[in-house]
Every structure is written in C-alpha cells, then in structure tokens.
Scaffold this active site. Sequence first.
Site, PDB file in Angstrom:
ATOM      1  NE  ARG A 104     117.291  51.880  20.004  1.00 33.91           N
ATOM      2  CZ  ARG A 104     117.651  51.266  19.253  1.00 33.91           C
ATOM      3  NH1 ARG A 104     118.922  51.120  18.463  1.00 33.91           N
ATOM      4  NH2 ARG A 104     116.917  49.988  18.870  1.00 33.91           N
ATOM      5  CB  THR A 108     126.625  54.286  20.986  1.00 34.09           C
ATOM      6  OG1 THR A 108     126.063  53.499  21.563  1.00 34.09           O
ATOM      7  CG2 THR A 108     127.872  54.819  21.598  1.00 34.09           C
ATOM      8  CG  ASP A 200     105.553  49.975  24.083  1.00 32.52           C
ATOM      9  OD1 ASP A 200     105.521  48.817  24.879  1.00 32.52           O
ATOM     10  OD2 ASP A 200     106.424  50.899  23.876  1.00 32.52           O
ATOM     11  CG  ASP A 203     104.230  51.172  27.391  1.00 30.01           C
ATOM     12  OD1 ASP A 203     104.760  50.999  28.409  1.00 30.01           O
ATOM     13  OD2 ASP A 203     104.249  52.185  26.588  1.00 30.01           O
TER      14      ASP A 203
END
Length: 209
Positions: A104, A108, A200, A203
């Site tokens: 990401r 933006t 997650d 992870d």
Amino acid sequence: MGKVVVFNHPLIQHKLSIMRDKNTGTKEFRELLSEISMLMVFEVTRDLETEAVEVETPICKCTCHVLSGKKLGIVPILRAGLGMVDGVTSLIPNAKVGHIGLYRDPKTLKPVEYYCKLPADSENRELLILDPMLATGGSASAAINFIKQRGCNHIRLVNLIAAPEGIARIQKDHPDVDIYVAAQDERLNEHGYIVPGLGDAGDRLFGTK
C-alpha cells in the site's frame, strides 16, 4: 453478479475454530491452513468440466471421466496466500503456480504491484487467487485487476475468512468473480481487522509477531 459460497462442512469448521484460537502455535496454524485449503478446493472445483474416455481395467473396458476444458492455475497473494498453496496442489499437482505481491502506497493508500509472475498461458487457465483473509477487499480487488490486465478473465477468489465489506467490494469491482470462503465473519474493526477473525494471518503463519 458473482456467487459467494460459504463452506459449512464440519471438518472445515472444526479446523477453523482451532486456527482462530490465539493459543494455536505457528506449526499447527500452518498445517491447519493447508488442510482447510485442500478441503475447500475440493468444493471450489466441483463444477469443472469433464469428458468421457475409455479405460481398460484388469477386468474389462469401461467409460470413465477425466478433466477437460480449461487447465487450472493458482495465484497466491503474497505473503499469507503462500500458506494455501500446498493444500491446493496436493489435490491438483499439475496446476501451475504464479505469484502476485502488493503493497500500500503510504501517500495515496492505493495498492501497488511490486511482483507478478504468472504461468505463460494464464489467459487460457481457470485461475484460483488465494488469500486467507478478505478484509476491506482492496488488495484482492487490485490483484484481480492486475491479473485481468494480463488477459486473464477466468478467475475465482478463495479465502479462509471474509468480512462483509470485502465481499461487497469484490462484487462491486469484479461482478464476474466468484468468491469461496470457509467463513463470513461479522465486520471490520476500526483498524481494518476482521471481527472475530483470527488476527494477522501472515504473522501467525510465519511466526513474525
């Protein structure tokens, strides 16, 4: 509009419950993800086309059925999608495997492709995009976009857990893509995590937290 298939098979739900437990360790988490992926792909591929062939058994000749039509390709979204590959290929050993990586952009906030390697004939294959979690749907939608830009239009999305927000995003952006999940959870929290989810996935899969 693409269909959404939620698998309620007892074995899948049992294994998923263990994965959700915060006390489940990396080794068991990894094994369970692979096992659930194998069980899911059994159903994801239920509608694949077959053709009749003649086979001679030790007793006599008979008519059997083998896969026909489009060949399969598997595209895990890095990194957590890697944990689903072994389970899928254990049932479909001849499937070609590509990879797609996204990050990401901090300015933006839009997904940016940093790696994409697909089988040479991907446009002629039925592609299964693998990612354990479908949260906001932003990364999955972007991955589908990048893959479509390479001429691939026969795509199915396979997730372990999905939030309603992620499903809605894919259906809006890619109404031609069917979604297969082991569970549809309640919602996203303020941090973008699926509730109740399992934390997650990357992870927990790789022991990096």
